[in-house]
Write a protein that holds these residues in place. Sequence first.
Motif, short mmCIF file in Angstrom:
data_model
loop_
_atom_site.label_atom_id
_atom_site.label_comp_id
_atom_site.label_asym_id
_atom_site.label_seq_id
_atom_site.Cartn_x
_atom_site.Cartn_y
_atom_site.Cartn_z
N ASP A 218 0.85 -1.20 0.00
CA ASP A 218 0.00 0.00 0.00
C ASP A 218 0.88 1.25 0.00
OD1 ASP A 218 -1.83 2.06 0.53
OD2 ASP A 218 -3.10 0.76 1.74
N ASN A 219 0.79 2.05 -1.09
CA ASN A 219 1.66 3.22 -1.22
C ASN A 219 0.94 4.40 -1.85
OD1 ASN A 219 4.49 2.07 -0.55
ND2 ASN A 219 3.64 0.60 -2.00
N THR A 220 1.31 5.60 -1.42
CA THR A 220 0.88 6.84 -2.06
C THR A 220 2.12 7.64 -2.43
OG1 THR A 220 -1.19 6.93 -0.81
CG2 THR A 220 -0.41 8.99 -1.80
N LYS A 341 -0.60 12.56 -8.22
CA LYS A 341 -0.73 11.88 -6.93
C LYS A 341 -1.37 10.53 -7.21
CE LYS A 341 -2.96 12.06 -2.38
NZ LYS A 341 -3.89 12.80 -1.47
N HIS A 343 -2.34 6.62 -5.52
CA HIS A 343 -2.45 5.68 -4.40
C HIS A 343 -2.69 4.29 -4.98
CE1 HIS A 343 -4.98 3.93 -0.88
NE2 HIS A 343 -3.71 3.58 -0.77
N ARG A 345 -2.67 -0.04 -4.19
CA ARG A 345 -2.55 -1.24 -3.37
C ARG A 345 -2.43 -2.39 -4.36
NH1 ARG A 345 -7.02 0.76 -0.25
NH2 ARG A 345 -8.30 -1.02 -0.86
#
Length: 346
Positions: A218-220, A341, A343, A345
């Motif tokens: 999980d990354n942003t 931006k 996000h 997963r």
Amino acid sequence: MSARNHEVTTKQQLLDVNGNIAEPGWSRCQLQQYSREHIKVPKFRIKEWDYYLVVGDDCAVAFTLSDDGYVGLQSVSLLDFSGKPWEHTEMVLDAFPMGKLKMPTNSSEGDIVYEKKNLRLKYVLENEKNITIRHIICKFDNFYQGKPFSCDIRLQQPQMDTMVIATPWDKKGRFYYNQKINCMRAEGFAEYNGKRYEFYPEKHFGTLDWGRGVWTYDNTWYWGSGNCDVAGHAFGFNIGYGFGNTKAASENVIFYDGVAHKIDDVTFVIPEDDYCKPWKFTSSDGRFEMDFTPLLDRAACLDYKLIVSDQHQVFGRMSGTAVLDDGTKVEVKDVLCFAEKVHNRY
């Protein structure tokens, strides 16, 4: 210069015997050698991609070839800003490629050829008078509204600095190894629906985002990039954060006449209620201060339960000031570029 901007200056293997980055930091070329054999996690966790973006006067084209372990995502995008801005992205998904695409272990050798269904996309490396030519050839049948897309574009990469980052995550065996090659002068064309989009090397540029690694789930992240010609000088920038533990170094760099100028932290000031309202970028060292006026939000939201992606890649025009290492101020105005931006997963 911040202690967080550690520069790697010696050739070495990227990973140690435990599959972790041996020397976290940034460099001007790929001094650290990536090898799948040194990775200590299952193949389905390895992510490898080559992403090209080419920007014209009022258009852009983007290409992705990737092997993300349990999924491969190949895509082509066309963006047109000449009237009411519009874009279309077409994708082809591959199940469990896990190395079958034979992605090169570095950016300076090895071609990639993808042919499947209605997509034929090739990245070919050529050499011309000691200049590397990155040749992108694409034919996408039934790209959009039943009509094909095609292109033949050559990007010129002379001897010049790039931005390379070797970043660990806090979880063992996870890492991000990435190179951004800015300021490659572009020549060629793309065609769709009877319209020909031309690229001229005196004013148009391409960028390569070359990535290999093992990510956490999980990354942003935030990323921005752009190039332009300033009175005959090639200028570009790469800014971003959110890619693992950046204690050793960030990937914020200004490029000018083939030289990388390392800058400190850059903050993306994004309106909370609307990605298409004006943004600002500001740096902790005062060397990158920009206003950004969006033209188009290339938004995509995928939700396959286990795989979720919420992306906002916003194209627009940037104006402001960048400061080189010697204090020289570079003024840019209305540079067509992007900031995003994302996000994920996956």
